[in-house]
Design a protein around this motif. Structure first.
Motif, PDB file in Angstrom:
ATOM      1  N   LYS A   1       2.284  -2.087   4.881  1.00 26.11           N
ATOM      2  CA  LYS A   1       2.557  -2.186   3.457  1.00 26.11           C
ATOM      3  C   LYS A   1       2.652  -1.002   2.778  1.00 26.11           C
ATOM      4  CE  LYS A   1      -0.794  -5.151   2.463  1.00 26.11           C
ATOM      5  NZ  LYS A   1      -1.794  -5.958   1.613  1.00 26.11           N
ATOM      6  N   PHE A   2       1.821  -0.126   3.293  1.00 24.35           N
ATOM      7  CA  PHE A   2       1.765   1.127   2.559  1.00 24.35           C
ATOM      8  C   PHE A   2       2.389   2.298   3.139  1.00 24.35           C
ATOM      9  CE2 PHE A   2      -2.041  -1.144   1.452  1.00 24.35           C
ATOM     10  CZ  PHE A   2      -1.886  -1.191   0.086  1.00 24.35           C
TER      11      PHE A   2
ATOM     12  N   GLY B   1      -1.773   7.697   2.697  1.00 22.68           N
ATOM     13  CA  GLY B   1      -3.116   8.231   2.949  1.00 22.68           C
ATOM     14  C   GLY B   1      -3.929   7.576   1.799  1.00 22.68           C
TER      15      GLY B   1
ATOM     16  N   ILE C   1     -13.533   1.097   0.725  1.00 17.51           N
ATOM     17  CA  ILE C   1     -12.365   0.060   1.095  1.00 17.51           C
ATOM     18  C   ILE C   1     -12.835  -0.953   2.053  1.00 17.51           C
ATOM     19  CG2 ILE C   1     -10.172   1.628   0.330  1.00 17.51           C
ATOM     20  CD1 ILE C   1     -10.056   2.259   3.240  1.00 17.51           C
TER      21      ILE C   1
ATOM     22  N   GLN D   1     -12.331  -4.028  -2.718  1.00 18.24           N
ATOM     23  CA  GLN D   1     -12.049  -2.601  -3.067  1.00 18.24           C
ATOM     24  C   GLN D   1     -10.597  -2.415  -2.658  1.00 18.24           C
ATOM     25  OE1 GLN D   1     -13.931  -0.518  -4.494  1.00 18.24           O
ATOM     26  NE2 GLN D   1     -15.709  -2.176  -4.763  1.00 18.24           N
TER      27      GLN D   1
ATOM     28  N   LEU E   1     -10.211  -5.617   4.630  1.00 20.07           N
ATOM     29  CA  LEU E   1     -10.974  -4.804   5.362  1.00 20.07           C
ATOM     30  C   LEU E   1     -12.428  -5.059   5.510  1.00 20.07           C
ATOM     31  CD1 LEU E   1      -9.527  -1.531   4.453  1.00 20.07           C
ATOM     32  CD2 LEU E   1      -9.162  -2.488   6.549  1.00 20.07           C
TER      33      LEU E   1
ATOM     34  N   SER F   1      -2.532   7.445   7.498  1.00 23.03           N
ATOM     35  CA  SER F   1      -4.015   7.156   7.763  1.00 23.03           C
ATOM     36  C   SER F   1      -4.091   6.563   9.065  1.00 23.03           C
ATOM     37  CB  SER F   1      -4.402   5.813   6.782  1.00 23.03           C
ATOM     38  OG  SER F   1      -3.924   6.051   5.390  1.00 23.03           O
TER      39      SER F   1
HETATM   40  P1  ADP Z   1      -5.610  -5.651   0.652  1.00 22.11           P
HETATM   41  O1  ADP Z   1      -5.504  -7.168   0.858  1.00 22.11           O
HETATM   42  O2  ADP Z   1      -5.586  -5.268  -0.675  1.00 22.11           O
HETATM   43  O3  ADP Z   1      -4.602  -5.038   1.598  1.00 22.11           O
HETATM   44  P2  ADP Z   1      -7.740  -4.907   2.258  1.00 22.11           P
HETATM   45  O4  ADP Z   1      -9.162  -4.880   2.427  1.00 22.11           O
HETATM   46  O5  ADP Z   1      -7.080  -5.166   3.488  1.00 22.11           O
HETATM   47  O6  ADP Z   1      -6.900  -5.441   0.966  1.00 22.11           O
HETATM   48  O7  ADP Z   1      -7.353  -3.111   1.788  1.00 22.11           O
HETATM   49  C1  ADP Z   1      -7.976  -2.676   0.763  1.00 22.11           C
HETATM   50  C2  ADP Z   1      -7.342  -1.605   0.178  1.00 22.11           C
HETATM   51  O8  ADP Z   1      -7.233  -0.607   1.089  1.00 22.11           O
HETATM   52  C3  ADP Z   1      -5.895  -1.924  -0.156  1.00 22.11           C
HETATM   53  O9  ADP Z   1      -5.665  -2.444  -1.477  1.00 22.11           O
HETATM   54  C4  ADP Z   1      -5.312  -0.344  -0.011  1.00 22.11           C
HETATM   55  O10 ADP Z   1      -5.602   0.166  -1.431  1.00 22.11           O
HETATM   56  C5  ADP Z   1      -6.105   0.385   0.874  1.00 22.11           C
HETATM   57  N1  ADP Z   1      -5.275   0.275   2.325  1.00 22.11           N
HETATM   58  C6  ADP Z   1      -5.771  -0.287   3.398  1.00 22.11           C
HETATM   59  N2  ADP Z   1      -4.981   0.137   4.194  1.00 22.11           N
HETATM   60  C7  ADP Z   1      -4.153   1.245   3.938  1.00 22.11           C
HETATM   61  C8  ADP Z   1      -3.307   2.018   4.449  1.00 22.11           C
HETATM   62  N3  ADP Z   1      -3.033   1.947   5.868  1.00 22.11           N
HETATM   63  N4  ADP Z   1      -2.645   3.178   3.703  1.00 22.11           N
HETATM   64  C9  ADP Z   1      -3.194   3.266   2.623  1.00 22.11           C
HETATM   65  N5  ADP Z   1      -3.978   2.576   1.692  1.00 22.11           N
HETATM   66  C10 ADP Z   1      -4.396   1.446   2.627  1.00 22.11           C
END
Ligand code: ADP
Length: 735
Positions: A637-638, A666, A675, A680, A697, A721
């Protein structure tokens, strides 16, 4: 020429010089006296000699006369007069005696001895001549008588002239000795006069010398003592090296030390921020330190002579007077707190530390400004009142108990909760609130030491039923915290009414079961129907219909995923997220996960890669897949299109570490911890981004924790990341 003589040497001179002079004078006087005595003795001797010579002469003359008479009586009467004979014999005897006396007197005077020896010889010759003459008379030998008489006359004449010159000699000696004595007496008088005069001069000189060298120096020293008392500069130091000079040096040193001490004292008084003052027995200020101007606005000079009471705020005057009276009479030495009215009308709080000196009839005081302290005390009292208000009105029941469980305080919420009044509760045992028998030690230990299990600093909460005054019960959450109060160790017991919370929990549980059964089950059926529809079992759909069906299927899938996530989070929260470990081949597990997200990755042009060790682990494969898929789908996704997402692994002793690394945006450091908490997300825009809920997470963290492992991220903003988790190679079931 100057002599540096010590006082001892000077006093020696003062004694020894007159003494030496007196001694010389006395010796001289003595020799003069000797001389006079000697002359006197000489004179007495000459007088005695001449008087005896005179007597001798008289006897000789008498004898001659008697002899002549005797001769005449013989020649005329024809016989010797017996009486004359006897007289002649006694005359001769007396002459011999006198001669013997004179001989004794002149003994030791050779010249006189020789002269008298001649005279004595002549006397003997005369007596012999007279004897011969008498014999011649007796024999009527007239020729011979005549011849003898002539001889006697000649010898007598010679002796008489000898005697006369001897007597004259002696008289001359006597005269000269008298003269000499008179001379010597004059000399003695002159000597005495000169001696006394010299003595006086010497005494005056020495007194002058001593005066100049000692008395004047002593006066300088005495003047210095006066100057020291008057705080004037001392005289120039005394010259010399005597005791007085040393004394002067010591005195100067002492004066310097005193001046320094006085300067320091004055500096302390001058620089003191407190007012230092003295008050006489009539209550008038006699001395005031300069700080009075700074504190009270009065220059010290204006305060001297003023009654101290006029400075005191009118409402405090009576108490202050009584307190100072107590200090004066030795009944108290406690500091006196009172308010002072400053020159500008301000009123400030002061504390007076005072002590009475009987000797000086003075009260010595140090007045310290305590306005700030008083303000702080007022603020503290206000703050205390506020805290009390807050404590009283907190929606939590608060009870303070002493170590044995006795209640010392209970706030209004507690009283409301239990229905007791404060007086009914304070002093009772905590057990009355829980329907326990009085002072049950086990119960007290549970309440009081509840906090001990978490080192006394953190609260530990547990549920109990609180028994109200009317014997009804209410569920409360009890938590305790130990603290050190002014009276020693105390325990704060917090009672939270659980009625409402339990109701909410019940409703939440109802909602969850509704979500899990009443929502997920129908949604799953709907998803199944949609799948059937897409197979064409209910007739072929046109392209538009196919697209809508696919969208509906995707949305239903996301909805089901969301519900599953919600349920997992709830399970994790309540500790019901169970794992069922089994043997898992790591490579295979990773491949399956990659397959699951492959379509998603391909859709955005992301390359997936696995660099995983070929190994078996014991873990819950399904739950680990859930974690891995979540991490992979986040990475996809990111990450920017065309970038790589790599799954790697390594073993660390008994641990296996799996990493999902991307080259995406990142995550800033401050979000690394956050997070992993529920809901969060780094950016607000991440909400709903590609189906994001912020729960993924949190669920991963709960699953890994159940495996006894840890999860984390290494990341820097803009540099990609690397999410990782570590679990034991062999996980034990349901940890
Ligand atoms: P979501 O369902 O929003 O992905 P998660 O708990 O998996 O919920 O992730 C929480 C937040 O962590 C994400 O909304 C994002 O902002 C950040 N995040 C998670 N993984 C990554 C990544 N690989 N790169 C950048 N940001 C990330």
């Amino acid at each position: 020429m100057r002599f540096n003589l010590s006082l001892t040497q000077k006093s020696l001179i003062l004694v020894s010089v007159p003494l030496a002079f007196e001694l010389g004078f006395v010796i001289q006087l003595q020799s003069l006296l000797h001389e006079v005595e000697r002359e006197n003795a000489r004179e007495v001797h000459a007088r005695a000699v001449s008087s005896h010579l005179t007597a001798f002469l008289a006897l000789m003359m008498g004898n001659s006369l008697t002899g002549i008479m005797n001769s005449l009586s013989r020649s005329t009467l024809g016989h010797t007069d017996q009486a004359l004979n006897t007289k002649m014999h006694s005359n001769v005897k007396a002459i011999r005696q006198e001669a013997a006396i004179i001989q004794d007197l002149v003994k030791g005077y050779p010249k006189e001895e020789a002269t008298f020896a001649k005279l004595d010889q002549l006397q003997k010759e005369i007596l012999l001549a007279w004897d011969n003459a008498h014999q011649a008379i007796a024999t009527n030998d007239e020729v011979r008588t005549l011849r003898m008489l002539v001889t006697a006359r000649d010898v007598q004449n010679r002796m008489l002239s000898g005697l006369e010159s001897f007597v004259e000699e002696q008289q001359a000696v006597e005269k000269s000795e008298v003269l000499s004595q008179a001379r010597n007496r004059e000399r003695l008088e002159a000597y005495l006069t000169i001696g006394v005069a010299l003595n006086i001069i010497l005494a005056v000189c020495l007194t002058f010398y001593f005066n100049r060298g000692t008395i004047r120096r002593l006066q300088v020293l005495m003047d210095n003592t006066v100057r020291l008392a008057a705080e004037e500069p001392l005289n120039p130091p005394l010259s010399g090296d005597d005791e007085l000079a040393h004394l002067d040096k010591t005195f100067s040193r002492m004066a310097r030390a005193l001046a320094l001490a006085a300067r320091q004292d004055r500096a302390i008084v001058d620089k003191a921020t407190d007012v230092i003052c003295s008050i006489d027995d009539r209550g008038s200020l006699t001395r005031v330190s300069p700080s009075a101007e700074k504190l009270w606005g009065y220059p010290p000079i204006d305060l001297i002579g003023l009654k101290y009471l006029t400075l005191i705020a009118p409402e405090d005057q009576a108490d202050t007077l009584a307190a100072f009276d107590d200090i004066k009479n030795g009944r108290s030495d406690a500091p006196v707190e009172t308010r002072v009215v400053c020159k500008n009308g301000d009123v400030i709080d002061m504390v007076w530390s005072a002590s009475w000196s009987e000797e000086d009839q003075t009260i010595f005081c140090v007045a310290h400004d305590i306005t700030v302290r008083k303000q702080a005390e007022r603020l503290l009292r206000e703050a205390e009142a506020n805290v009390r208000l807050v404590v009283e009105n907190l929606p939590v029941g608060l009870v303070i108990i002493e170590p044995k469980g006795g209640i010392e305080f209970a706030n209004a919420s507690c009283l409301n909760l239990c229905g007791f009044s404060r007086s009914e509760l304070v002093g009772k045992h905590i057990s009355v609130l829980f329907g326990q028998s009085e002072k049950d030690p086990k119960f007290v230990s549970e309440i009081v030491n509840g906090a001990n299990q978490s080192n006394g600093s953190q609260k530990r909460a547990w549920q109990r039923n609180l028994v109200r005054r009317d014997k009804s019960t209410v569920a409360v959450e009890v938590s305790t915290t130990k603290f050190l109060g002014t009276m020693g160790e105390r325990c704060l017991v917090m009672l939270v009414d659980m009625t409402e919370r339990n109701e909410i929990e019940r409703m939440r549980q109802e909602f969850l079961s509704m979500v899990s059964h009443d929502l997920r089950s129908p949604l799953t059926s709907v998803q199944g129907c949609l799948e059937l529809l897409s197979t064409g079992i209910c007739g072929e759909l046109n392209e538009k219909g196919q697209k809508k069906l696919a969208a509906a299927d995707r949305n239903i899938g996301q909805l089901i995923q969301m519900i599953t996530d919600l349920l997992d989070v709830e399970r994790a929260k309540s500790g019901r997220l169970l794992i069922f470990p089994g043997e898992v081949e790591l490579v295979k597990l990773v491949e399956q996960c990659l397959d699951t997200v492959r379509m998603q990755a391909e859709a955005v042009g992301i390359n997936l890669r696995a660099e995983v060790q070929d190994m078996f682990i014991v873990a819950d494969g399904e739950r680990l897949s859930q974690v891995l898929i979540n991490l992979l789908s986040n990475a996809i996704k990111f990450s920017p299109a065309g970038s790589d997402v790599v799954v790697s692994s390594r073993t660390l002793a008994e641990w296996v570490e799996v990493r999902v690394t991307d080259k995406g945006r990142g995550i800033a450091r401050e979000f690394h911890g956050k997070i992993f908490d529920r809901f969060q997300q780094v950016n607000a825009s991440d909400v709903g981004y590609q189906g994001g809920t912020g729960l993924g997470l949190a669920i991963c963290k709960a699953i890994i924790a159940q495996h006894g492992g840890t999860i984390g991220v290494d990341s820097e903003e803009g540099k990609g990341s690397s999410f990782w988790f570590r679990i034991p190679v062999r996980v034990t079931a349901n940890m």
